[in-house]
Write an enzyme that holds these catalytic residues in place. Structure first.
Site, PDB file in Angstrom:
ATOM      1  N   GLU A   1       0.892  -0.742  -0.142  1.00 50.44           N
ATOM      2  CA  GLU A   1       0.109   0.087   0.420  1.00 50.44           C
ATOM      3  C   GLU A   1       0.596   1.286  -0.063  1.00 50.44           C
ATOM      4  O   GLU A   1       0.538   2.288  -0.717  1.00 50.44           O
ATOM      5  CB  GLU A   1      -0.898  -0.151   1.161  1.00 50.44           C
TER       6      GLU A   1
ATOM      7  N   HIS B   1      -9.829  -5.863  10.942  1.00 50.13           N
ATOM      8  CA  HIS B   1     -10.081  -5.249   9.309  1.00 50.13           C
ATOM      9  C   HIS B   1     -12.149  -5.146   9.932  1.00 50.13           C
ATOM     10  O   HIS B   1     -12.307  -5.353   8.862  1.00 50.13           O
ATOM     11  CB  HIS B   1     -10.397  -6.179   8.596  1.00 50.13           C
TER      12      HIS B   1
END
Length: 441
Positions: A163, A232
């Protein structure tokens, strides 16, 4: 600069883009010399002043105000600039494609609707924007289906789970004038790239005195899914909503998804586009207007999904559906609830929220994020500041539990707002229940 260098090595097509940008820049200069009292075309999608330039941005509405003589001169310039460098009218026309949202509201459409999933709405919006503007490209994890075959690996870049790397490359390409759409597998992974999002993308326009635009979109699933654990399951609405320089949008329906993604891609500033994984497969009616390729929703404008007179309920993303179901239950008990789909967290449509509260005199906010310093807290502050005298009851906040998300399914359900929580809160605000205030308020 390292990210920019990597991008330059990878995509030789930037040479052609730079040439086209140079030609277009020559045209802008010519236009300003002939019409010095007008605005410049140098940034079609923004109306902010350009620092040190002595002018502000020209828009399509300004073109409509040109005299017939000036419009004729505009046509001559287009022909001369295009002909001198074999620049077809499509190059200049592609810039004007940015202006379609301005005029789309003036069109008339039939009321016919069709069903479309949120996933298909997002895919179609991205496809149409990539077809309309060659500067739009996609990079990231789990790239939208079907785009690679259509646009090729130079515009659809599937990356490893890196990322920080691909977000930095995306910001560097936006500095160069491209319009990247950066896709995270989940927004929880955006924390690896948060320095690029906040310190590079969000602040560059201000720190450059308006000389650098960063037209980039960061998109992906946000909030809890199902059984994916604490790391998450976070909602980043309040996280990114607190950062000056970012725009944060949160679609609920398919029409939201299409209109807001198009607006985000066309916007000259960085936009954080927070989707919900559990909504991808949901189908919603889509109007003929929303199916038009020029359709675009304004960022910063909420939608009243259901009108009411007794209480206002604000929500975003998946919680809008919960609020609408709660409103149906409340209606059976004689309580008329007005449901506001925020659509945008930053900028927040304070005007619509306060106008509704001044009508209903009561407010319940709903979100999946943590209660402390949340979106609901900001809405409460806005209402207290602007409409306190209109309130007939304390404001209630319904939010996620102030704990890391449990993995166990039964505990996970208890950690996030449910329809019955909204119903109970609305009854309390309307003095129809003696239950104590919610622990998440």
């Amino acid at each position: 600069m390292v990210a920019f260098g990597l991008l330059k090595l990878k995509w030789h097509v930037h040479i052609a883009y730079t040439f086209a940008r140079h030609i277009t820049s020559h045209f802008f200069t010519t236009f300003n010399c002939i019409f010095p009292h007008r605005r410049t075309f140098s940034d079609l999608s923004s109306r902010r002043p350009i620092a040190g330039a002595g002018y502000t941005v020209f828009s399509f509405s300004d073109y409509l105000l040109l005299t017939s003589k000036e419009k004729k001169m505009w046509g001559i310039i287009r022909q001369n600039v295009g002909g001198a460098r074999d620049l077809s009218s499509q190059v200049l026309g592609s810039s004007l494609m940015r202006l379609k949202p301005i005029t789309s509201a003036m069109r008339h459409y039939s009321s016919a609707t069709k069903e479309m999933t949120v996933r298909d709405a997002l895919n179609s919006a991205l496809d149409e924007e990539m077809a309309a503007d060659p500067n739009v490209f996609v990079m990231g994890e789990e790239i939208t289906k079907g785009l690679l075959d259509k646009y090729g690996p130079e515009r659809v870049v599937d990356t490893p789970i890196t990322e920080a790397g691909f977000a930095g490359i995306g910001v560097g390409s936006a500095y160069h004038g491209l319009r990247p759409v950066i896709e995270f597998m989940t927004f929880n992974f955006s924390m690896q790239a948060i320095d690029h999002i906040i310190n590079s993308a969000a602040k560059s326009n201000y720190m450059s005195a308006g000389q650098i635009n960063v037209p980039i979109v960061f998109r992906g699933p946000n909030g809890p899914a199902a059984g994916v654990g604490a790391q998450h399951s976070q909602c980043y609405g309040a996280w990114y909503g607190s950062v000056p320089g970012l725009k944060v949008v949160v679609p609920y329906s398919s029409e939201d998804a299409r209109g807001l993604l198009k607006a985000a891609i066309r916007d000259p500033d960085p936009v954080v586009f927070l989707e919900n994984e559990l909504l991808y497969g949901e189908s919603f009616p889509v109007s003929a207007e929303a199916l038009d390729s020029s359709f675009c929703l304004p960022i910063g404008k909420a939608k009243i999904e259901r009108e009411g007179k007794d209480i206002t309920i604000t929500a975003f993303s998946k919680m809008v559906g919960y609020a609408l179901k709660a409103a149906e239950i409340l209606e059976k008990e004689g309580i008329s609830a007005e449901v506001i789909n925020l659509r945008s967290i930053r900028p927040l449509d304070r005007g619509t929220i306060n106008a509704s509260v001044r009508k209903t005199n009561r407010l319940v906010t709903v979100e999946e994020g943590f209660p402390q310093h949340g979106v609901g807290a900001e809405i409460c502050a806005s209402v207290v500041e602007d409409s306190f005298g209109y309130l007939d009851a304390p404001v209630e906040r319904i939010a996620g539990a102030d704990v890391p998300t449990p993995y166990a399914a039964n505990l996970e359900r208890m950690a996030f707002p449910q329809i019955e929580d909204i119903v109970r809160a609305a009854k309390r605000v309307c003095y129809r229940s003696a239950l104590p205030l919610a622990a998440t308020a």
